[in-house]
Write an enzyme that holds these catalytic residues in place. Sequence first.
Site, PDB file in Angstrom:
ATOM      1  N   GLU A 289       0.853  -1.188   0.000  1.00  0.00           N
ATOM      2  CA  GLU A 289       0.000   0.000   0.000  1.00  0.00           C
ATOM      3  C   GLU A 289       0.887   1.235   0.000  1.00  0.00           C
ATOM      4  OE1 GLU A 289      -2.887  -0.210   3.172  1.00  0.00           O
ATOM      5  OE2 GLU A 289      -3.477  -2.224   2.551  1.00  0.00           O
TER       6      GLU A 289
ATOM      7  N   ASN B 208       5.830 -12.727   3.690  1.00  0.00           N
ATOM      8  CA  ASN B 208       5.324 -11.833   4.739  1.00  0.00           C
ATOM      9  C   ASN B 208       5.881 -12.193   6.119  1.00  0.00           C
ATOM     10  OD1 ASN B 208       4.010 -10.244   2.981  1.00  0.00           O
ATOM     11  ND2 ASN B 208       1.940 -10.672   3.720  1.00  0.00           N
TER      12      ASN B 208
ATOM     13  N   TYR C 134      14.106  -1.439   9.747  1.00  0.00           N
ATOM     14  CA  TYR C 134      14.251  -0.301  10.649  1.00  0.00           C
ATOM     15  C   TYR C 134      13.445  -0.539  11.922  1.00  0.00           C
ATOM     16  CZ  TYR C 134      16.141   2.112   6.601  1.00  0.00           C
ATOM     17  OH  TYR C 134      16.908   2.452   5.524  1.00  0.00           O
TER      18      TYR C 134
ATOM     19  N   GLY D 224      11.058   0.451  15.136  1.00  0.00           N
ATOM     20  CA  GLY D 224       9.915   1.362  15.281  1.00  0.00           C
ATOM     21  C   GLY D 224       8.965   0.854  16.349  1.00  0.00           C
TER      22      GLY D 224
ATOM     23  N   GLY E 193       2.117  -3.120  11.449  1.00  0.00           N
ATOM     24  CA  GLY E 193       0.651  -3.204  11.489  1.00  0.00           C
ATOM     25  C   GLY E 193       0.156  -3.506  10.090  1.00  0.00           C
TER      26      GLY E 193
ATOM     27  N   CYS F  22      -1.947  -7.032   6.499  1.00  0.00           N
ATOM     28  CA  CYS F  22      -1.301  -8.265   6.017  1.00  0.00           C
ATOM     29  C   CYS F  22      -0.402  -8.952   7.049  1.00  0.00           C
ATOM     30  CB  CYS F  22      -0.515  -7.968   4.750  1.00  0.00           C
ATOM     31  SG  CYS F  22      -1.587  -7.502   3.386  1.00  0.00           S
TER      32      CYS F  22
HETATM   33  P1  NAD Z   1      -9.961  -5.062   1.378  1.00  0.00           P
HETATM   34  O1  NAD Z   1     -10.621  -5.374   2.660  1.00  0.00           O
HETATM   35  O2  NAD Z   1      -9.393  -3.717   1.131  1.00  0.00           O
HETATM   36  O3  NAD Z   1     -10.956  -5.368   0.176  1.00  0.00           O
HETATM   37  C1  NAD Z   1     -11.718  -6.536   0.077  1.00  0.00           C
HETATM   38  C2  NAD Z   1     -12.967  -6.192  -0.737  1.00  0.00           C
HETATM   39  O4  NAD Z   1     -13.679  -7.406  -0.971  1.00  0.00           O
HETATM   40  C3  NAD Z   1     -13.921  -5.231  -0.031  1.00  0.00           C
HETATM   41  O5  NAD Z   1     -14.202  -4.137  -0.868  1.00  0.00           O
HETATM   42  C4  NAD Z   1     -15.162  -6.082   0.220  1.00  0.00           C
HETATM   43  O6  NAD Z   1     -16.366  -5.327   0.144  1.00  0.00           O
HETATM   44  C5  NAD Z   1     -15.075  -7.082  -0.914  1.00  0.00           C
HETATM   45  N1  NAD Z   1     -15.829  -8.322  -0.673  1.00  0.00           N
HETATM   46  C6  NAD Z   1     -15.845  -9.105   0.435  1.00  0.00           C
HETATM   47  N2  NAD Z   1     -16.679 -10.138   0.251  1.00  0.00           N
HETATM   48  C7  NAD Z   1     -17.213 -10.021  -0.988  1.00  0.00           C
HETATM   49  C8  NAD Z   1     -18.147 -10.768  -1.728  1.00  0.00           C
HETATM   50  N3  NAD Z   1     -18.701 -11.865  -1.228  1.00  0.00           N
HETATM   51  N4  NAD Z   1     -18.466 -10.354  -2.964  1.00  0.00           N
HETATM   52  C9  NAD Z   1     -17.927  -9.212  -3.472  1.00  0.00           C
HETATM   53  N5  NAD Z   1     -17.028  -8.458  -2.817  1.00  0.00           N
HETATM   54  C10 NAD Z   1     -16.676  -8.859  -1.586  1.00  0.00           C
HETATM   55  O7  NAD Z   1      -8.828  -6.185   1.204  1.00  0.00           O
HETATM   56  P2  NAD Z   1      -7.379  -6.013   0.545  1.00  0.00           P
HETATM   57  O8  NAD Z   1      -6.502  -5.236   1.433  1.00  0.00           O
HETATM   58  O9  NAD Z   1      -7.547  -5.604  -0.878  1.00  0.00           O
HETATM   59  O10 NAD Z   1      -6.888  -7.526   0.590  1.00  0.00           O
HETATM   60  C11 NAD Z   1      -7.451  -8.523  -0.207  1.00  0.00           C
HETATM   61  C12 NAD Z   1      -6.584  -9.760  -0.127  1.00  0.00           C
HETATM   62  O11 NAD Z   1      -5.291  -9.471  -0.660  1.00  0.00           O
HETATM   63  C13 NAD Z   1      -6.335 -10.257   1.299  1.00  0.00           C
HETATM   64  O12 NAD Z   1      -6.262 -11.644   1.299  1.00  0.00           O
HETATM   65  C14 NAD Z   1      -4.985  -9.656   1.644  1.00  0.00           C
HETATM   66  O13 NAD Z   1      -4.303 -10.408   2.610  1.00  0.00           O
HETATM   67  C15 NAD Z   1      -4.278  -9.735   0.314  1.00  0.00           C
HETATM   68  N6  NAD Z   1      -3.212  -8.749   0.136  1.00  0.00           N
HETATM   69  C16 NAD Z   1      -3.393  -7.454   0.571  1.00  0.00           C
HETATM   70  C17 NAD Z   1      -2.381  -6.528   0.373  1.00  0.00           C
HETATM   71  C18 NAD Z   1      -2.539  -5.119   0.876  1.00  0.00           C
HETATM   72  O14 NAD Z   1      -1.543  -4.389   0.917  1.00  0.00           O
HETATM   73  N7  NAD Z   1      -3.735  -4.669   1.248  1.00  0.00           N
HETATM   74  C19 NAD Z   1      -1.198  -6.893  -0.278  1.00  0.00           C
HETATM   75  C20 NAD Z   1      -1.057  -8.201  -0.730  1.00  0.00           C
HETATM   76  C21 NAD Z   1      -2.069  -9.116  -0.515  1.00  0.00           C
END
Ligand code: NAD
Length: 440
Positions: free
Chosen positions: A153, A209, A252, A254, A258, A261
């Site tokens: 992010e 991770n 680093y 801190g 958080g 992930c």
């Molecule tokens: P998020 O919570 O930001 O988004 C998930 C979305 O899925 C939400 O908008 C939610 O409304 C939608 N959703 C949930 N159930 C649904 C359904 N039944 N039908 C339609 N939509 C539905 O999650 P995120 O941060 O994008 O993470 C998603 C996955 O990717 C997780 O497994 C996370 O571990 C992984 N991931 C996240 C990051 C990160 O930096 N955020 C990086 C790598 C991997």
Amino acid sequence: MKISIVGTGYVGLVAGVCFADTGHHVICIDRDLEKIKTLKDGRVPIYEPGLEDLMRPSIRSGRLVFTENLAEAVQRTDVIFIAVGTPDLPDGNADLRPTFAVVDAIAAAANGPKYVVLKSTVPVGTAADVLARFQSSCPYKVEIVSNPEFLKEGAAIDDFLRPDRIIVGCKTNEAKGMMQDLYAPFVKNGHPIFFMDNTSAELTKYAANAFLATKISFINELANLADRVGADINAVRQGFTTDRRINPAFFYPGVGYGGSCFPKDVKALVQTGTKNDSPMRIVNAANEVNELQKRVLFSKIKTHFGTLKGRKFAIWGLSFKPRTDDVREAPALVLIEQLVSEGARVVAYDPVAKETAKAASAAPFEIADSAYQALDGADALAVLTEWNEFRSPDFSEVKSKLKTAVVFDGRNVFEPAKMKEMGFHYYCIGRQTLSKRESV
Ligand code: NAD
């Protein structure tokens, strides 16, 4: 290629926008109607630099559309990505209910053979479970592809467009060819696509991770020791990371990691180890150290002030890291809860995470309009997120607004010697505030 992406969060939306940007036709689906409405209006519901600008041309050209209608999207596309959240359950396991709900909805709507690509971070064995679900309820051939995401992010677009590597777990050459075509524009930098079995792909994501989290907990624990013995963690870090075998990046000290992930993925990997009679002791320790680290700044505050009742604290930074509005598992929220539970009042400032933090915090706190406004009459300032705008403040203004010139720097953004020179009581992580070393 025509693809669907279910879940328009940080991962699904970035993937959808980037695939559409390279010419693919993408349908993004979410059950959150408010989100879909915002996206249809050409606005991004999260803070991710560059995302809105990249998204708009694809919407205008019709290559990128948003809908809540999953069944229709499934019927119009042969490749369906699942990018819904996989948060942790109270026992540390990943909550796969949203994933399975989507799987069942795809199975019910399918009108022919499909590729279902698991982009969410899912525990080892999930691809096999998902396949079994399709086999028991869907008459068409479905291949499950594991394609974990590694974006960060705050730098998500760049990470997605220029990834270090792509991980693909699949069984057939057809799936391999499809994924190769899809990702071809993103690996022009020569970085590899690694093809492997689904289980290895699933474990690769957790390995990455868990290792990164362990690095952070390692340096944090070392910094705490440096605090005790009068060493300077910056000097130590520099000294040992110049060994070519030790990569200094993302290393680093801190106030703990958080975000959405590391905390949950570390816990889920521990659970996977336990289930498979292969305990993940190091990873478990990384989690324990992190839980304690989130409380380190509070201990320093408590030691300095004694009683906190009736005191006011300014906090700079609420998001779990800069360049995002994500406050999931943010150390700032833990500190706020501790301060408030001791009867203190908190006024916080963050450039983008004001609303998300307000909505997520269990403890009440006030939001200031500016970093300096938060300081008005506060007993001390605590820095929790290293946003660039906090790096070089006007220290005379900081000092004049604070009731007492005390700064708790949870991200080591300021220089101990300078802070002392300017007359601050300065606390940081693993770097001496001079008094101890001077007395040696
Ligand atoms: P998020 O919570 O930001 O988004 C998930 C979305 O899925 C939400 O908008 C939610 O409304 C939608 N959703 C949930 N159930 C649904 C359904 N039944 N039908 C339609 N939509 C539905 O999650 P995120 O941060 O994008 O993470 C998603 C996955 O990717 C997780 O497994 C996370 O571990 C992984 N991931 C996240 C990051 C990160 O930096 N955020 C990086 C790598 C991997």
